[in-house]
Design a protein around this motif. Structure first.
Motif, PDB file in Angstrom:
ATOM      1  N   LEU A   1       0.826  -1.213   0.000  1.00  0.00           N
ATOM      2  CA  LEU A   1       0.000   0.000   0.000  1.00  0.00           C
ATOM      3  C   LEU A   1       0.858   1.261   0.000  1.00  0.00           C
ATOM      4  CD1 LEU A   1      -2.910  -0.850   2.493  1.00  0.00           C
ATOM      5  CD2 LEU A   1      -3.086  -0.494   0.029  1.00  0.00           C
ATOM      6  N   SER A   2       2.012   1.199   0.659  1.00  0.00           N
ATOM      7  CA  SER A   2       2.871   2.385   0.752  1.00  0.00           C
ATOM      8  C   SER A   2       3.374   2.845  -0.612  1.00  0.00           C
ATOM      9  CB  SER A   2       4.062   2.106   1.676  1.00  0.00           C
ATOM     10  OG  SER A   2       5.003   1.242   1.068  1.00  0.00           O
ATOM     11  N   LEU A   3       3.502   1.898  -1.552  1.00  0.00           N
ATOM     12  CA  LEU A   3       4.005   2.261  -2.884  1.00  0.00           C
ATOM     13  C   LEU A   3       3.053   3.205  -3.622  1.00  0.00           C
ATOM     14  CD1 LEU A   3       5.359  -1.221  -4.056  1.00  0.00           C
ATOM     15  CD2 LEU A   3       6.673   0.718  -3.170  1.00  0.00           C
ATOM     16  N   LEU A   4       1.793   3.218  -3.218  1.00  0.00           N
ATOM     17  CA  LEU A   4       0.824   4.115  -3.848  1.00  0.00           C
ATOM     18  C   LEU A   4       1.097   5.570  -3.519  1.00  0.00           C
ATOM     19  CD1 LEU A   4      -2.479   2.125  -3.116  1.00  0.00           C
ATOM     20  CD2 LEU A   4      -1.136   2.136  -5.249  1.00  0.00           C
ATOM     21  N   PHE A   5       1.880   5.822  -2.452  1.00  0.00           N
ATOM     22  CA  PHE A   5       2.079   7.197  -1.993  1.00  0.00           C
ATOM     23  C   PHE A   5       3.526   7.682  -2.107  1.00  0.00           C
ATOM     24  CE2 PHE A   5      -1.295   5.163   0.538  1.00  0.00           C
ATOM     25  CZ  PHE A   5      -2.380   5.914   0.107  1.00  0.00           C
ATOM     26  N   VAL A   6       4.483   6.754  -2.169  1.00  0.00           N
ATOM     27  CA  VAL A   6       5.893   7.164  -2.218  1.00  0.00           C
ATOM     28  C   VAL A   6       6.189   7.998  -3.457  1.00  0.00           C
ATOM     29  CG1 VAL A   6       8.255   6.317  -2.499  1.00  0.00           C
ATOM     30  CG2 VAL A   6       6.760   5.264  -0.808  1.00  0.00           C
ATOM     31  N   PHE A   7       5.785   7.501  -4.608  1.00  0.00           N
ATOM     32  CA  PHE A   7       6.144   8.183  -5.849  1.00  0.00           C
ATOM     33  C   PHE A   7       5.457   9.545  -6.000  1.00  0.00           C
ATOM     34  CE2 PHE A   7       6.852   3.646  -6.514  1.00  0.00           C
ATOM     35  CZ  PHE A   7       8.189   3.668  -6.909  1.00  0.00           C
ATOM     36  N   PRO A   8       4.148   9.672  -5.730  1.00  0.00           N
ATOM     37  CA  PRO A   8       3.539  11.006  -5.798  1.00  0.00           C
ATOM     38  C   PRO A   8       4.140  12.002  -4.814  1.00  0.00           C
ATOM     39  CG  PRO A   8       1.856   9.308  -5.795  1.00  0.00           C
ATOM     40  CD  PRO A   8       3.145   8.627  -5.477  1.00  0.00           C
ATOM     41  N   ALA A   9       4.531  11.536  -3.624  1.00  0.00           N
ATOM     42  CA  ALA A   9       5.051  12.449  -2.601  1.00  0.00           C
ATOM     43  C   ALA A   9       6.315  13.152  -3.057  1.00  0.00           C
ATOM     44  CB  ALA A   9       5.313  11.682  -1.302  1.00  0.00           C
ATOM     45  N   PHE A  10       7.184  12.437  -3.801  1.00  0.00           N
ATOM     46  CA  PHE A  10       8.453  13.038  -4.207  1.00  0.00           C
ATOM     47  C   PHE A  10       8.446  13.539  -5.650  1.00  0.00           C
ATOM     48  CE2 PHE A  10       9.631  10.410  -0.568  1.00  0.00           C
ATOM     49  CZ  PHE A  10      10.288  11.363   0.192  1.00  0.00           C
ATOM     50  N   ALA A  11       7.324  13.363  -6.339  1.00  0.00           N
ATOM     51  CA  ALA A  11       7.169  13.959  -7.670  1.00  0.00           C
ATOM     52  C   ALA A  11       6.452  15.301  -7.580  1.00  0.00           C
ATOM     53  CB  ALA A  11       6.389  13.011  -8.582  1.00  0.00           C
ATOM     54  N   LEU A  12       5.936  15.615  -6.401  1.00  0.00           N
ATOM     55  CA  LEU A  12       5.137  16.830  -6.219  1.00  0.00           C
ATOM     56  C   LEU A  12       6.040  18.068  -6.244  1.00  0.00           C
ATOM     57  CD1 LEU A  12       2.101  17.452  -5.578  1.00  0.00           C
ATOM     58  CD2 LEU A  12       2.808  17.657  -3.178  1.00  0.00           C
ATOM     59  N   PRO A  13       5.747  19.058  -7.090  1.00  0.00           N
ATOM     60  CA  PRO A  13       6.572  20.274  -7.113  1.00  0.00           C
ATOM     61  C   PRO A  13       6.300  21.161  -5.911  1.00  0.00           C
ATOM     62  CG  PRO A  13       4.735  20.474  -8.648  1.00  0.00           C
ATOM     63  CD  PRO A  13       4.687  19.063  -8.119  1.00  0.00           C
ATOM     64  N   ALA A  14       7.189  22.107  -5.692  1.00  0.00           N
ATOM     65  CA  ALA A  14       7.046  23.040  -4.568  1.00  0.00           C
ATOM     66  C   ALA A  14       5.772  23.868  -4.735  1.00  0.00           C
ATOM     67  CB  ALA A  14       8.269  23.954  -4.485  1.00  0.00           C
ATOM     68  N   GLY A  15       5.204  24.225  -3.590  1.00  0.00           N
ATOM     69  CA  GLY A  15       4.032  25.083  -3.594  1.00  0.00           C
ATOM     70  C   GLY A  15       2.732  24.369  -3.268  1.00  0.00           C
ATOM     71  N   ASN A  16       2.697  23.042  -3.425  1.00  0.00           N
ATOM     72  CA  ASN A  16       1.483  22.269  -3.128  1.00  0.00           C
ATOM     73  C   ASN A  16       1.543  21.777  -1.683  1.00  0.00           C
ATOM     74  OD1 ASN A  16       0.196  21.945  -5.992  1.00  0.00           O
ATOM     75  ND2 ASN A  16       2.371  21.464  -6.258  1.00  0.00           N
ATOM     76  N   VAL A  17       1.488  22.705  -0.757  1.00  0.00           N
ATOM     77  CA  VAL A  17       1.783  22.404   0.633  1.00  0.00           C
ATOM     78  C   VAL A  17       0.764  21.449   1.241  1.00  0.00           C
ATOM     79  CG1 VAL A  17       2.150  23.388   2.916  1.00  0.00           C
ATOM     80  CG2 VAL A  17       2.916  24.630   0.910  1.00  0.00           C
ATOM     81  N   VAL A  18      -0.515  21.708   1.074  1.00  0.00           N
ATOM     82  CA  VAL A  18      -1.546  20.879   1.695  1.00  0.00           C
ATOM     83  C   VAL A  18      -1.517  19.467   1.127  1.00  0.00           C
ATOM     84  CG1 VAL A  18      -4.028  20.588   2.062  1.00  0.00           C
ATOM     85  CG2 VAL A  18      -2.999  22.874   2.193  1.00  0.00           C
ATOM     86  N   LEU A  19      -1.354  19.346  -0.186  1.00  0.00           N
ATOM     87  CA  LEU A  19      -1.279  18.014  -0.806  1.00  0.00           C
ATOM     88  C   LEU A  19      -0.036  17.274  -0.322  1.00  0.00           C
ATOM     89  CD1 LEU A  19      -2.437  15.934  -2.727  1.00  0.00           C
ATOM     90  CD2 LEU A  19      -1.291  17.120  -4.633  1.00  0.00           C
ATOM     91  N   LEU A  20       1.065  17.999  -0.132  1.00  0.00           N
ATOM     92  CA  LEU A  20       2.281  17.381   0.402  1.00  0.00           C
ATOM     93  C   LEU A  20       2.025  16.815   1.795  1.00  0.00           C
ATOM     94  CD1 LEU A  20       5.359  16.826   0.245  1.00  0.00           C
ATOM     95  CD2 LEU A  20       5.685  19.077   1.306  1.00  0.00           C
TER      96      LEU A  20
END
Length: 481
Positions: free
Chosen positions: A348-367
């Motif tokens: 299940l963790s793999l569903l979140f690892v990649f989006p978390a570190f592909a997210l650009p700066a500025g998307n604070v709440v989503l981060l």
């Protein structure tokens, strides 16, 4: 007239008062452990600036605590097996408190490296002693919850540390953050006077001598050779992880591995193949989790450009995810079985690892949301790790077996920041490096645990006798409740 069978507790509320008291005391100790240990990751950039260190050189300071953990797990675990879980836990808290406070007085790289090594000694002993203490105080059928609930304390400690960082460092500097490390010493006075000893240890070992790991490691004929071996092993690890190998890194690594095997043979006897297999499992587990744990603050500050307050908030959400995930993991482990719940959480963790570190700066709440979910699954599921390890050892060597196995494997955590920064240098981005390490090693650990490789290796080497003895002890304990 038949005797009525006593009701077996099924929830925390139904536990007896001494069992709840034991849990809360160990939980608080482990919270303070998490607070002290994580401080170095929060102030790496400040320390690097003050001491004139490169990012890679500063990252070795995170490794310093891991260099000494194997020794803390072994020695304090042996003390726990011989004299009881409670005194070992008290000594562990005292050690990491003193080490953390001394970090505030560091005058350069090597002094800080040495003081972090003292923190590692205490942290290792705290992990082994507190987890065995709580498990052996709780009913057998609730022991996944015992470790899952207990390990939720560590991320709460990191959350408090992150909040303290946001308040203290911008105003008073990084050194003041370490002075708070003296606070846990007050807890040791309470623990010494108020806690009962773990029931299972009292029943199976108690005052009997020559039955635990201490009698193997500290026998008169072994004290001097083991002391020399420990010094040589510690020296090799310091040279490796401070990057002073002079071209002999592989030779030093081979010598360190040989030293660990010698200690493992003394501790585990016929279970040594199982112990080595569990060490390898823990090593891989640290390589998937600790690059994120140790380098996330650096990533957020240096590559996304977030302020100290924003970093503190992000780490707070990550820590809360870890804490809640540990509790849920404990419940899932008792319901589904330790290994099955562990594997499900990892995938299940793999569903979140990649989006978390592909997210650009500025998307604070989503981060924040992604970090919460990622740590809920990837780190939270590690709440089952003490139970998974402890299942392989009988009571008389459980503290040293768990402490030594876990903390030798934890050298993966010492390699983690170095691996993260090295891969980042090649791919050009720290976030990508963290994705690569976390994604790859998560699958490896899921395969090891899913196929139960340590148990398979134990059966192949006919090392089942000690494990069967442990299972028999647990069955007898369950019937006696």
């Amino acid at each position: 007239m038949s005797k009525s069978v006593p009701h077996a507790p099924t929830s925390f509320r139904e536990l007896e008062a001494p069992q709840r008291k034991a849990f809360f005391a160990a939980w608080l100790g482990y919270l303070l452990d998490g607070f002290d240990f994580i401080l170095i990751t929060l102030v790496l950039t400040e320390i690097a600036n003050d001491f004139g260190l490169s990012k890679t050189r500063a990252a070795t300071l995170v490794s310093a605590a891991f260099v000494s953990r194997w020794l803390g797990g072994l020695v304090l675990g042996a003390i726990g097996d011989r004299f009881g879980r409670k005194p070992a836990m008290i000594l562990s808290i005292f050690a990491f408190s003193i080490g953390s406070a001394l970090c505030g007085f560091a005058w350069g790289y090597w002094s800080l490296f040495a003081f972090r090594a003292i923190v590692g000694l205490g942290m290792a002993g705290e992990y082994g002693s507190s987890t065995t203490y709580v498990m052996e105080s709780w009913p057998v059928h609730m022991r996944n919850r015992a470790t899952g609930f207990l390990l939720s304390a560590f991320p709460i400690g990191t959350v408090i540390a992150a909040l303290a960082y946001g308040v203290i460092v911008p105003n008073l500097g990084w050194r003041c953050l370490f002075y708070i490390g003296l606070v846990p010493i007050a807890l040791t006075l309470y623990l010494r006077r108020s806690l009962p000893e773990a029931e299972e240890w009292q029943a199976d070992v108690g005052n009997r001598r020559n039955v635990s790991t201490s009698s193997m490691l500290f026998a008169s004929s072994r004290r001097l050779p083991n002391a020399v071996l420990a010094i040589g092993l510690a020296t090799a690890l310091v040279l490796i992880f401070s990057q002073h190998t002079a071209g002999y890194g592989w030779l030093l690594a081979a010598a360190a591995i040989a030293g660990f095997i010698v200690f493992a043979v003394q501790v585990a006897g016929r279970l040594v193949p199982v112990m080595l297999a569990v060490m390898a499992t823990v090593f891989c587990a640290f390589l998937y989790s600790w690059p994120i744990q140790s380098l996330l603050p650096t990533y957020l500050k240096s590559e996304l450009g977030y302020s100290a307050v924003q970093v503190s908030t992000a780490l707070t959400w990550a820590g809360l995810g870890y804490a809640v995930g540990s509790c849920v993991a404990g419940i899932a482990g008792d319901a589904l079985g330790t290994r099955r719940a562990y594997v499900v959480g990892l995938f299940l963790s793999l569903l979140f690892v990649f989006p978390a570190f592909a997210l650009p700066a500025g998307n604070v709440v989503l981060l924040w949301a992604l970090l919460f979910a990622m740590q809920f699954t990837s780190q939270g599921i590690s709440g089952l790790l003490p139970k998974y390890i402890a299942d392989h050892f009988p009571t008389r060597l459980r503290a040293a077996g768990l402490g030594f196995t876990y903390n030798v494997g934890a050298l993966g955590g010492a390699m983690a920041p170095l691996a993260g920064t090295t891969i980042a240098g090649r791919v050009g981005n720290l976030g990508t490096a963290l994705m690569i390490l976390a994604g790859t090693l998560t699958v490896v650990v899921a395969a090891i645990i899913g196929f139960d490789l340590p148990a398979r290796i134990g059966r192949a080497f006919k090392a089942d006798d000690e494990k069967a003895s442990s299972a028999m002890t647990e069955r007898n304990t369950t019937r006696a409740m």
